[in-house]
Scaffold this active site. Structure first.
Site, PDB file in Angstrom:
ATOM      1  N   ASN A   2      -3.729   6.127  -1.928  1.00 16.66           N
ATOM      2  CA  ASN A   2      -3.533   6.536  -0.540  1.00 16.66           C
ATOM      3  C   ASN A   2      -3.077   7.981  -0.396  1.00 16.66           C
ATOM      4  OD1 ASN A   2      -4.383   4.297   0.945  1.00 16.66           O
ATOM      5  ND2 ASN A   2      -2.595   3.170   0.236  1.00 16.66           N
TER       6      ASN A   2
ATOM      7  N   HIS B  56      -1.466  -3.115  -7.007  1.00 16.86           N
ATOM      8  CA  HIS B  56      -2.151  -2.754  -5.761  1.00 16.86           C
ATOM      9  C   HIS B  56      -3.648  -3.030  -5.907  1.00 16.86           C
ATOM     10  CE1 HIS B  56      -3.054   0.682  -2.659  1.00 16.86           C
ATOM     11  NE2 HIS B  56      -3.142  -0.505  -2.118  1.00 16.86           N
TER      12      HIS B  56
ATOM     13  N   GLU C 275      -4.391  -0.655  -8.996  1.00 11.08           N
ATOM     14  CA  GLU C 275      -3.468   0.469  -9.205  1.00 11.08           C
ATOM     15  C   GLU C 275      -2.126  -0.158  -9.582  1.00 11.08           C
ATOM     16  OE1 GLU C 275      -2.650   2.779  -5.623  1.00 11.08           O
ATOM     17  OE2 GLU C 275      -2.540   4.623  -6.780  1.00 11.08           O
TER      18      GLU C 275
ATOM     19  N   SER D 141       0.839  -1.213   0.000  1.00 11.75           N
ATOM     20  CA  SER D 141       0.000   0.000   0.000  1.00 11.75           C
ATOM     21  C   SER D 141       0.859   1.241   0.000  1.00 11.75           C
ATOM     22  CB  SER D 141      -0.852   0.059   1.265  1.00 11.75           C
ATOM     23  OG  SER D 141      -1.552  -1.107   1.457  1.00 11.75           O
TER      24      SER D 141
HETATM   25  P1  NAD Z   1      -2.317  -9.749   6.595  1.00 13.32           P
HETATM   26  O1  NAD Z   1      -1.650  -9.434   7.888  1.00 13.32           O
HETATM   27  O2  NAD Z   1      -3.779 -10.096   6.601  1.00 13.32           O
HETATM   28  O3  NAD Z   1      -1.545 -10.973   5.874  1.00 13.32           O
HETATM   29  C1  NAD Z   1      -0.155 -11.012   5.722  1.00 13.32           C
HETATM   30  C2  NAD Z   1       0.266 -12.473   5.593  1.00 13.32           C
HETATM   31  O4  NAD Z   1       1.670 -12.498   5.257  1.00 13.32           O
HETATM   32  C3  NAD Z   1       0.115 -13.296   6.886  1.00 13.32           C
HETATM   33  O5  NAD Z   1      -0.685 -14.421   6.632  1.00 13.32           O
HETATM   34  C4  NAD Z   1       1.549 -13.681   7.247  1.00 13.32           C
HETATM   35  O6  NAD Z   1       1.646 -14.990   7.833  1.00 13.32           O
HETATM   36  C5  NAD Z   1       2.204 -13.654   5.859  1.00 13.32           C
HETATM   37  N1  NAD Z   1       3.673 -13.551   5.897  1.00 13.32           N
HETATM   38  C6  NAD Z   1       4.456 -12.829   6.732  1.00 13.32           C
HETATM   39  N2  NAD Z   1       5.765 -13.029   6.448  1.00 13.32           N
HETATM   40  C7  NAD Z   1       5.799 -13.887   5.388  1.00 13.32           C
HETATM   41  C8  NAD Z   1       6.851 -14.473   4.638  1.00 13.32           C
HETATM   42  N3  NAD Z   1       8.137 -14.221   4.910  1.00 13.32           N
HETATM   43  N4  NAD Z   1       6.551 -15.327   3.635  1.00 13.32           N
HETATM   44  C9  NAD Z   1       5.249 -15.610   3.356  1.00 13.32           C
HETATM   45  N5  NAD Z   1       4.213 -15.080   4.033  1.00 13.32           N
HETATM   46  C10 NAD Z   1       4.481 -14.224   5.046  1.00 13.32           C
HETATM   47  O7  NAD Z   1      -2.023  -8.507   5.638  1.00 13.32           O
HETATM   48  P2  NAD Z   1      -2.935  -7.921   4.446  1.00 13.32           P
HETATM   49  O8  NAD Z   1      -3.905  -6.940   5.005  1.00 13.32           O
HETATM   50  O9  NAD Z   1      -3.415  -9.040   3.590  1.00 13.32           O
HETATM   51  O10 NAD Z   1      -1.839  -7.052   3.657  1.00 13.32           O
HETATM   52  C11 NAD Z   1      -0.902  -7.661   2.795  1.00 13.32           C
HETATM   53  C12 NAD Z   1      -0.316  -6.598   1.880  1.00 13.32           C
HETATM   54  O11 NAD Z   1      -1.364  -6.001   1.117  1.00 13.32           O
HETATM   55  C13 NAD Z   1       0.391  -5.452   2.608  1.00 13.32           C
HETATM   56  O12 NAD Z   1       1.509  -5.052   1.845  1.00 13.32           O
HETATM   57  C14 NAD Z   1      -0.672  -4.354   2.629  1.00 13.32           C
HETATM   58  O13 NAD Z   1      -0.112  -3.065   2.674  1.00 13.32           O
HETATM   59  C15 NAD Z   1      -1.354  -4.584   1.304  1.00 13.32           C
HETATM   60  N6  NAD Z   1      -2.725  -4.096   1.190  1.00 13.32           N
HETATM   61  C16 NAD Z   1      -3.623  -4.302   2.192  1.00 13.32           C
HETATM   62  C17 NAD Z   1      -4.944  -3.858   2.027  1.00 13.32           C
HETATM   63  C18 NAD Z   1      -5.979  -4.117   3.097  1.00 13.32           C
HETATM   64  O14 NAD Z   1      -7.052  -3.482   3.044  1.00 13.32           O
HETATM   65  N7  NAD Z   1      -5.761  -5.019   4.036  1.00 13.32           N
HETATM   66  C19 NAD Z   1      -5.341  -3.204   0.851  1.00 13.32           C
HETATM   67  C20 NAD Z   1      -4.401  -3.033  -0.170  1.00 13.32           C
HETATM   68  C21 NAD Z   1      -3.103  -3.482   0.009  1.00 13.32           C
END
Ligand code: NAD
Length: 296
Positions: free
Chosen positions: A189, A139, A151, A118
């Protein structure tokens, strides 16, 4: 493009795996946490059931989608056959740099490496690899199966052909791609977070209450959700960390996070995920109840 590997099976990773598998790609969903992988598969199955119940998917399409999905806890094995890797692991710069170094070493030489970050610089992530021309931002928005936007972020070195491939692929997924350049907050963002911050400042300064601020933006600007409710949904810790990226990246005080937001995150009031932010969230209830901290 045939084989897609998704890293991270959290909120975003399971949604991204869902749309790729439903479109017919062979998907390997990778997470260091095996329980998280099982949870992700259960979530995808539940969401597919919902599509079947609505009549937007057949039982046969659901079965094919599930058959397209494989899970893996070893990142190197999981990306070894990939045409595209989409990284959706925890938003932490050191972790992402480590993951990109690892996938750069293990993925085939022609594989494109995308990040769903993000807020972290795609140029910085690309610099951790030996193939910066093949690194790009993809994104997706939450919830991924429903939200149309992707995005697409060009890093400083991203090759035009790589961008074109990702644009075509996003359209294949039924999404609408928008290409932007790699500057703090990208576009989504950079515009959303100052609006949320301004809503929090308006509450902090006593200009209006939680419900009034959200109602003005919903009924006055046709936003489906008010900015304070949206902040709760995104996570107040996530909003704070993106505002810090904007503030640090541009060095402009207009992005300084509101002290109320900082206080709420320090107090563990993170929004929906902690059951309380500007509103209180009770399992099984859809009622919007303002937090006692903001009751008049
Ligand atoms: P989340 O915390 O729900 O999931 C992250 C996952 O990554 C976890 O299951 C964790 O076990 C795993 N992980 C951690 N280290 C790891 C590794 N070394 N190898 C493999 N897996 C690993 O997070 P999320 O909300 O799904 O966000 C993930 C990404 O998406 C982030 O970069 C976030 O900025 C981006 N994002 C999130 C949203 C949102 O609304 N949640 C929206 C757009 C983008």
């Amino acid at each position: 493009m045939k084989q897609i590997s998704i890293i991270g099976a959290g909120t975003m990773g399971n949604g991204i795996a869902h749309v790729f598998a439903q479109t017919g790609f062979a998907v390997t969903l990778i997470d260091v946490n095996a329980t998280q992988l099982e949870k992700a598969l259960a979530t995808i199955a539940k969401n597919l059931d919902r599509q079947v119940a609505k009549g937007t998917l057949t039982e046969e399409q659901k079965a094919t989608t599930l058959a397209n999905l494989t899970i893996q806890t070893d990142v190197a094995i999981g990306v070894s056959q990939a045409d595209l890797v989409v990284e959706a692991a925890t938003e932490n710069i050191d972790l992402k740099l480590k993951i990109f170094k690892q996938i750069d070493e293990a993925a085939p030489a022609n594989c494109i490496l995308a990040s769903n970050t993000s807020s972290i610089s795609i140029t910085k992530i690309a610099a951790a690899t030996s193939r910066p021309t093949k690194v790009i931002g993809m994104h997706f928005m939450n919830p991924v199966p429903i939200m149309k936007l992707v995005e697409i972020i060009n890093g400083y070195a991203t090759d035009k052909d790589v961008t074109n491939t990702i644009v075509t692929l996003s359209k294949q997924l039924g999404k609408v791609p928008c290409i932007v350049n790699d500057y703090p907050g990208f576009i989504a963002n950079r515009i959303l977070m100052p609006m949320i911050n301004e809503a929090i400042y308006s509450l902090f300064e006593g200009v209006a209450g939680v419900e009034e601020i959200d109602t003005v933006m919903k009924l006055g600007m046709a936003h489906p959700m008010g900015p304070l409710q949206l902040a709760d949904f995104i996570g107040l810790d996530v909003c704070l960390s993106i505002l810090k990226v904007l503030h640090d990246g541009f060095g402009n005080p207009k992005y300084a996070p509101c002290p109320l937001l900082i206080n709420m995150v320090t107090a563990g009031k993170l929004g929906v995920k902690s059951s309380e932010g500007f509103y209180i969230y009770t399992a099984g209830s859809k009622d919007l109840v303002v937090s006692n901290s903001f009751k008049k």
